[in-house]
Design a protein around this motif. Structure first.
Motif, PDB file in Angstrom:
ATOM      1  N   LEU A   1       0.817  -1.202   0.000  1.00 57.63           N
ATOM      2  CA  LEU A   1       0.000   0.000   0.000  1.00 57.63           C
ATOM      3  C   LEU A   1       0.860   1.266   0.000  1.00 57.63           C
ATOM      4  O   LEU A   1       1.880   1.347   0.686  1.00 57.63           O
ATOM      5  CB  LEU A   1      -0.910   0.023   1.227  1.00 57.63           C
ATOM      6  N   SER A   2       0.417   2.249  -0.760  1.00 59.79           N
ATOM      7  CA  SER A   2       1.042   3.563  -0.727  1.00 59.79           C
ATOM      8  C   SER A   2       0.615   4.267   0.559  1.00 59.79           C
ATOM      9  O   SER A   2      -0.309   3.825   1.257  1.00 59.79           O
ATOM     10  CB  SER A   2       0.607   4.386  -1.935  1.00 59.79           C
ATOM     11  N   GLN A   3       1.268   5.383   0.873  1.00 51.60           N
ATOM     12  CA  GLN A   3       0.902   6.121   2.069  1.00 51.60           C
ATOM     13  C   GLN A   3      -0.542   6.603   1.991  1.00 51.60           C
ATOM     14  O   GLN A   3      -1.277   6.562   2.977  1.00 51.60           O
ATOM     15  CB  GLN A   3       1.841   7.319   2.269  1.00 51.60           C
ATOM     16  N   ALA A   4      -0.947   7.049   0.799  1.00 50.55           N
ATOM     17  CA  ALA A   4      -2.322   7.514   0.621  1.00 50.55           C
ATOM     18  C   ALA A   4      -3.314   6.381   0.834  1.00 50.55           C
ATOM     19  O   ALA A   4      -4.382   6.575   1.429  1.00 50.55           O
ATOM     20  CB  ALA A   4      -2.495   8.115  -0.768  1.00 50.55           C
ATOM     21  N   GLU A   5      -2.976   5.187   0.359  1.00 50.50           N
ATOM     22  CA  GLU A   5      -3.860   4.027   0.541  1.00 50.50           C
ATOM     23  C   GLU A   5      -3.944   3.637   2.010  1.00 50.50           C
ATOM     24  O   GLU A   5      -5.010   3.248   2.498  1.00 50.50           O
ATOM     25  CB  GLU A   5      -3.363   2.857  -0.304  1.00 50.50           C
ATOM     26  N   LYS A   6      -2.830   3.745   2.722  1.00 50.69           N
ATOM     27  CA  LYS A   6      -2.850   3.452   4.154  1.00 50.69           C
ATOM     28  C   LYS A   6      -3.757   4.436   4.892  1.00 50.69           C
ATOM     29  O   LYS A   6      -4.559   4.053   5.739  1.00 50.69           O
ATOM     30  CB  LYS A   6      -1.441   3.527   4.727  1.00 50.69           C
ATOM     31  N   GLU A   7      -3.604   5.696   4.573  1.00 48.95           N
ATOM     32  CA  GLU A   7      -4.363   6.736   5.262  1.00 48.95           C
ATOM     33  C   GLU A   7      -5.849   6.685   4.947  1.00 48.95           C
ATOM     34  O   GLU A   7      -6.673   7.133   5.750  1.00 48.95           O
ATOM     35  CB  GLU A   7      -3.791   8.105   4.894  1.00 48.95           C
ATOM     36  N   SER A   8      -6.190   6.117   3.784  1.00 48.26           N
ATOM     37  CA  SER A   8      -7.607   6.027   3.413  1.00 48.26           C
ATOM     38  C   SER A   8      -8.370   5.078   4.328  1.00 48.26           C
ATOM     39  O   SER A   8      -9.585   5.193   4.487  1.00 48.26           O
ATOM     40  CB  SER A   8      -7.743   5.548   1.969  1.00 48.26           C
ATOM     41  N   GLY A   9      -7.660   4.118   4.928  1.00 48.24           N
ATOM     42  CA  GLY A   9      -8.299   3.136   5.792  1.00 48.24           C
ATOM     43  C   GLY A   9      -9.103   2.088   5.046  1.00 48.24           C
ATOM     44  O   GLY A   9      -9.728   1.211   5.646  1.00 48.24           O
ATOM     45  N   LYS A  10      -9.069   2.143   3.733  1.00 54.40           N
ATOM     46  CA  LYS A  10      -9.909   1.267   2.918  1.00 54.40           C
ATOM     47  C   LYS A  10      -9.580  -0.205   3.092  1.00 54.40           C
ATOM     48  O   LYS A  10     -10.464  -1.057   3.031  1.00 54.40           O
ATOM     49  CB  LYS A  10      -9.746   1.668   1.448  1.00 54.40           C
ATOM     50  N   TYR A  11      -8.305  -0.489   3.296  1.00 50.58           N
ATOM     51  CA  TYR A  11      -7.897  -1.898   3.346  1.00 50.58           C
ATOM     52  C   TYR A  11      -7.578  -2.365   4.761  1.00 50.58           C
ATOM     53  O   TYR A  11      -7.047  -3.450   4.944  1.00 50.58           O
ATOM     54  CB  TYR A  11      -6.679  -2.114   2.449  1.00 50.58           C
ATOM     55  N   GLY A  12      -7.919  -1.568   5.762  1.00 48.43           N
ATOM     56  CA  GLY A  12      -7.472  -1.889   7.101  1.00 48.43           C
ATOM     57  C   GLY A  12      -8.493  -2.487   8.028  1.00 48.43           C
ATOM     58  O   GLY A  12      -8.159  -2.936   9.099  1.00 48.43           O
ATOM     59  N   LYS A  13      -9.769  -2.476   7.627  1.00 48.54           N
ATOM     60  CA  LYS A  13     -10.807  -2.984   8.512  1.00 48.54           C
ATOM     61  C   LYS A  13     -10.730  -4.515   8.598  1.00 48.54           C
ATOM     62  O   LYS A  13     -10.760  -5.208   7.604  1.00 48.54           O
ATOM     63  CB  LYS A  13     -12.188  -2.581   8.011  1.00 48.54           C
TER      64      LYS A  13
END
Length: 289
Positions: free
Chosen positions: A262-274
């Motif tokens: 994940l890119s930093q933006a993808e990490k910050e989006s929270g989309k893949y973290g739940k």
């Protein structure tokens, strides 16, 4: 030619991001850019614009969801594993370019790919002749699955399945019949056992060794070790497992970000973290073993 097939059912799956994570892992770590087919009961707009043009989202037929037939809620969804060829062939009617595909690889969406899928497919074919047929000339239809490393009761684990689109339907039909005839079964593996016990004259379910291919991380320590090694198993069975409640959200999120690149933006989006944990299913799994 190969395609990967996934099924995503139920409210928790539609509201979560297991499917997005799975597909992203296939594209990035799995290095597979060809067709992915998703069968789902989610609302039509749930995945609109979510994936690339080589991901085909197919709405499940209501008549195939046997709402009141099975004692265990999940069985009505797992039954769709027996319908993979039917749904793929139905898609070919509107997407004729997919007709060249012969081999269907199914995986549960609570798995992620950690290494090259083309290399995995070629390796399995070299060992088990999953794509090029039995060298002895055995023409009995076959379906391939990994042996279950965590259960003495269920020899096969249906989380990853290799199917020949043109020859494997007798196996899937036998599995479906065993499920439909035994609505009291808690697990699809119980129906698989019946198919195996039937003798194999019309179908053979072939068990493959999962050693070095599938990992079931069971602790934060294991996740940290995998991240430190920077070499992942081809298949990582992490979410919705009986081990998921043993791992912290913090370490799990770090691990997911690492695997998915994940890119930093993808990490910050929270989309893949739940993280989604099915505690009820986990308890039943533990009780059965």
């Amino acid at each position: 030619q190969r395609a990967i097939m996934l099924i995503s059912f139920g409210k928790s799956a539609a509201e979560g991001t297991l499917l997005e994570r799975c597909i992203l892992s296939i594209r990035r770590r799995g290095q597979f850019q060809d067709a992915i087919v998703v069968i789902t009961d989610a609302p039509a707009d749930r995945y609109k614009g979510e994936f690339d043009d080589n991901v085909f989202v197919v709405k499940a037929n209501e008549d195939d969801i046997l709402y009141d037939h099975f004692k265990a809620t999940g069985q009505k969804y797992k039954r769709f594993k027996t319908l993979l060829i039917d749904y793929f062939n139905g898609l070919v009617d509107s997407e004729p370019q997919l007709d060249q595909i012969e081999y269907l690889y199914y995986m549960d969406i609570d798995m992620m790919m950690g290494a090259s899928f083309p290399l995995l497919a070629r390796g399995l074919d070299k060992i088990y002749r999953t794509e090029h047929g039995d060298s002895t000339g055995d023409k009995v239809p076959k379906v391939f699955m990994f042996m279950d490393p965590h259960s003495g009761k269920f020899a096969l684990n249906s989380g990853f399945i290799v199917i020949n689109r043109h020859t494997s339907n007798p196996c899937l039909d036998s599995w479906k019949k065993a499920m439909d005839d035994n609505p009291e079964f808690q697990f699809d593996q119980q129906a698989l056992n019946l198919v195996v016990e039937s003798g194999g004259s019309t179908c053979k379910l072939i068990g493959m060794d999962s050693t070095g291919i599938v990992t079931f991380p069971a602790s934060d320590r294991r996740l940290k070790r995998l991240m430190k090694d920077r070499r992942y198993y081809p298949l990582i069975h992490l979410f919705n497992s009986c081990f998921a409640d043993k791992m912290s959200d913090k370490i799990t999120k770090r691990f997911v970000a690492h695997v998915l690149l994940l890119s930093q933006a993808e990490k910050e989006s929270g989309k893949y973290g739940k993280q989604i944990i099915r505690a009820e299913y986990s308890a039943k799994w533990k009780e059965s073993n």
